[in-house]
Design an enzyme around this catalytic site. Structure first.
Site, PDB file in Angstrom:
ATOM      1  N   TYR A 211      70.717  37.938  19.663  1.00 35.58           N
ATOM      2  CA  TYR A 211      69.295  38.293  19.662  1.00 35.58           C
ATOM      3  C   TYR A 211      68.831  38.538  21.092  1.00 35.58           C
ATOM      4  O   TYR A 211      68.059  39.435  21.363  1.00 35.58           O
ATOM      5  CB  TYR A 211      68.475  37.165  19.038  1.00 35.58           C
ATOM      6  CG  TYR A 211      68.880  36.863  17.626  1.00 35.58           C
ATOM      7  CD1 TYR A 211      68.427  37.662  16.574  1.00 35.58           C
ATOM      8  CD2 TYR A 211      69.733  35.802  17.329  1.00 35.58           C
ATOM      9  CE1 TYR A 211      68.802  37.397  15.269  1.00 35.58           C
ATOM     10  CE2 TYR A 211      70.103  35.525  16.023  1.00 35.58           C
ATOM     11  CZ  TYR A 211      69.642  36.324  14.997  1.00 35.58           C
ATOM     12  OH  TYR A 211      70.022  36.065  13.716  1.00 35.58           O
TER      13      TYR A 211
ATOM     14  N   GLU B  15      84.904  42.127   8.133  1.00 33.58           N
ATOM     15  CA  GLU B  15      85.077  43.069   9.234  1.00 33.58           C
ATOM     16  C   GLU B  15      86.159  42.607  10.189  1.00 33.58           C
ATOM     17  O   GLU B  15      86.377  43.189  11.236  1.00 33.58           O
ATOM     18  CB  GLU B  15      83.742  43.235   9.960  1.00 33.58           C
ATOM     19  CG  GLU B  15      82.725  43.905   9.030  1.00 33.58           C
ATOM     20  CD  GLU B  15      81.469  44.297   9.783  1.00 33.58           C
ATOM     21  OE1 GLU B  15      81.403  44.046  10.988  1.00 33.58           O
ATOM     22  OE2 GLU B  15      80.569  44.854   9.160  1.00 33.58           O
TER      23      GLU B  15
END
Length: 106
Positions: A27, A84
């Site tokens: 973030y 992933e």
DNA sequence: CGGTTGACCAAGT
DNA sequence: GACTTGGCCAACC
């Protein structure tokens, strides 16, 4: 349809879409990339995430490598990250620094 | 327009 | 090593 996302939110989503597969960012990195220090604003913007599919918000984790949170549930986030090729260890990303992605690395 | 909240962060205890 | 405090910015009431 979607509400009216602000420029700030749109910017966050646009940046997330630039994240390559198997990579994660924080973030903080996003906020910095946007030229601000609103880590919290970014997180809040993710909470307003209008399209969790179009925007790979699951590739965003906390600065410590912790998953932080996910609108659809952390279980979902973990599953996607593992899908992933990432390794998740007890609510935390392994090799976090290795898979870390920076907007300035492009 | 003031105060609260939030998928946060860093430092201090 | 876990918990608490202060601080940052944007959106919501």
């Amino acid at each position: 349809m979607k509400s009216s996302p602000t420029e700030f939110e749109r910017r966050c989503y646009a940046l997330l879409r630039q994240i390559p597969e198997g990579r994660v960012t924080t973030y903080k990195a996003i906020a910095e990339a946007l030229g601000t220090k609103a880590y919290r604003a970014v997180g809040r913007a993710m909470g307003a995430n209008p399209d969790p599919v179009i925007v790979p918000c699951h590739r965003v984790v906390a600065s410590d490598g912790t998953l932080g949170g996910y609108a659809l549930g952390l279980e979902r986030k973990i599953a996607l990250l593992e899908s992933e090729g990432l390794r998740i260890g007890q609510g935390r990303v392994e090799d976090f620094k290795t898979v870390f992605w920076s907007a300035f690395s492009v």
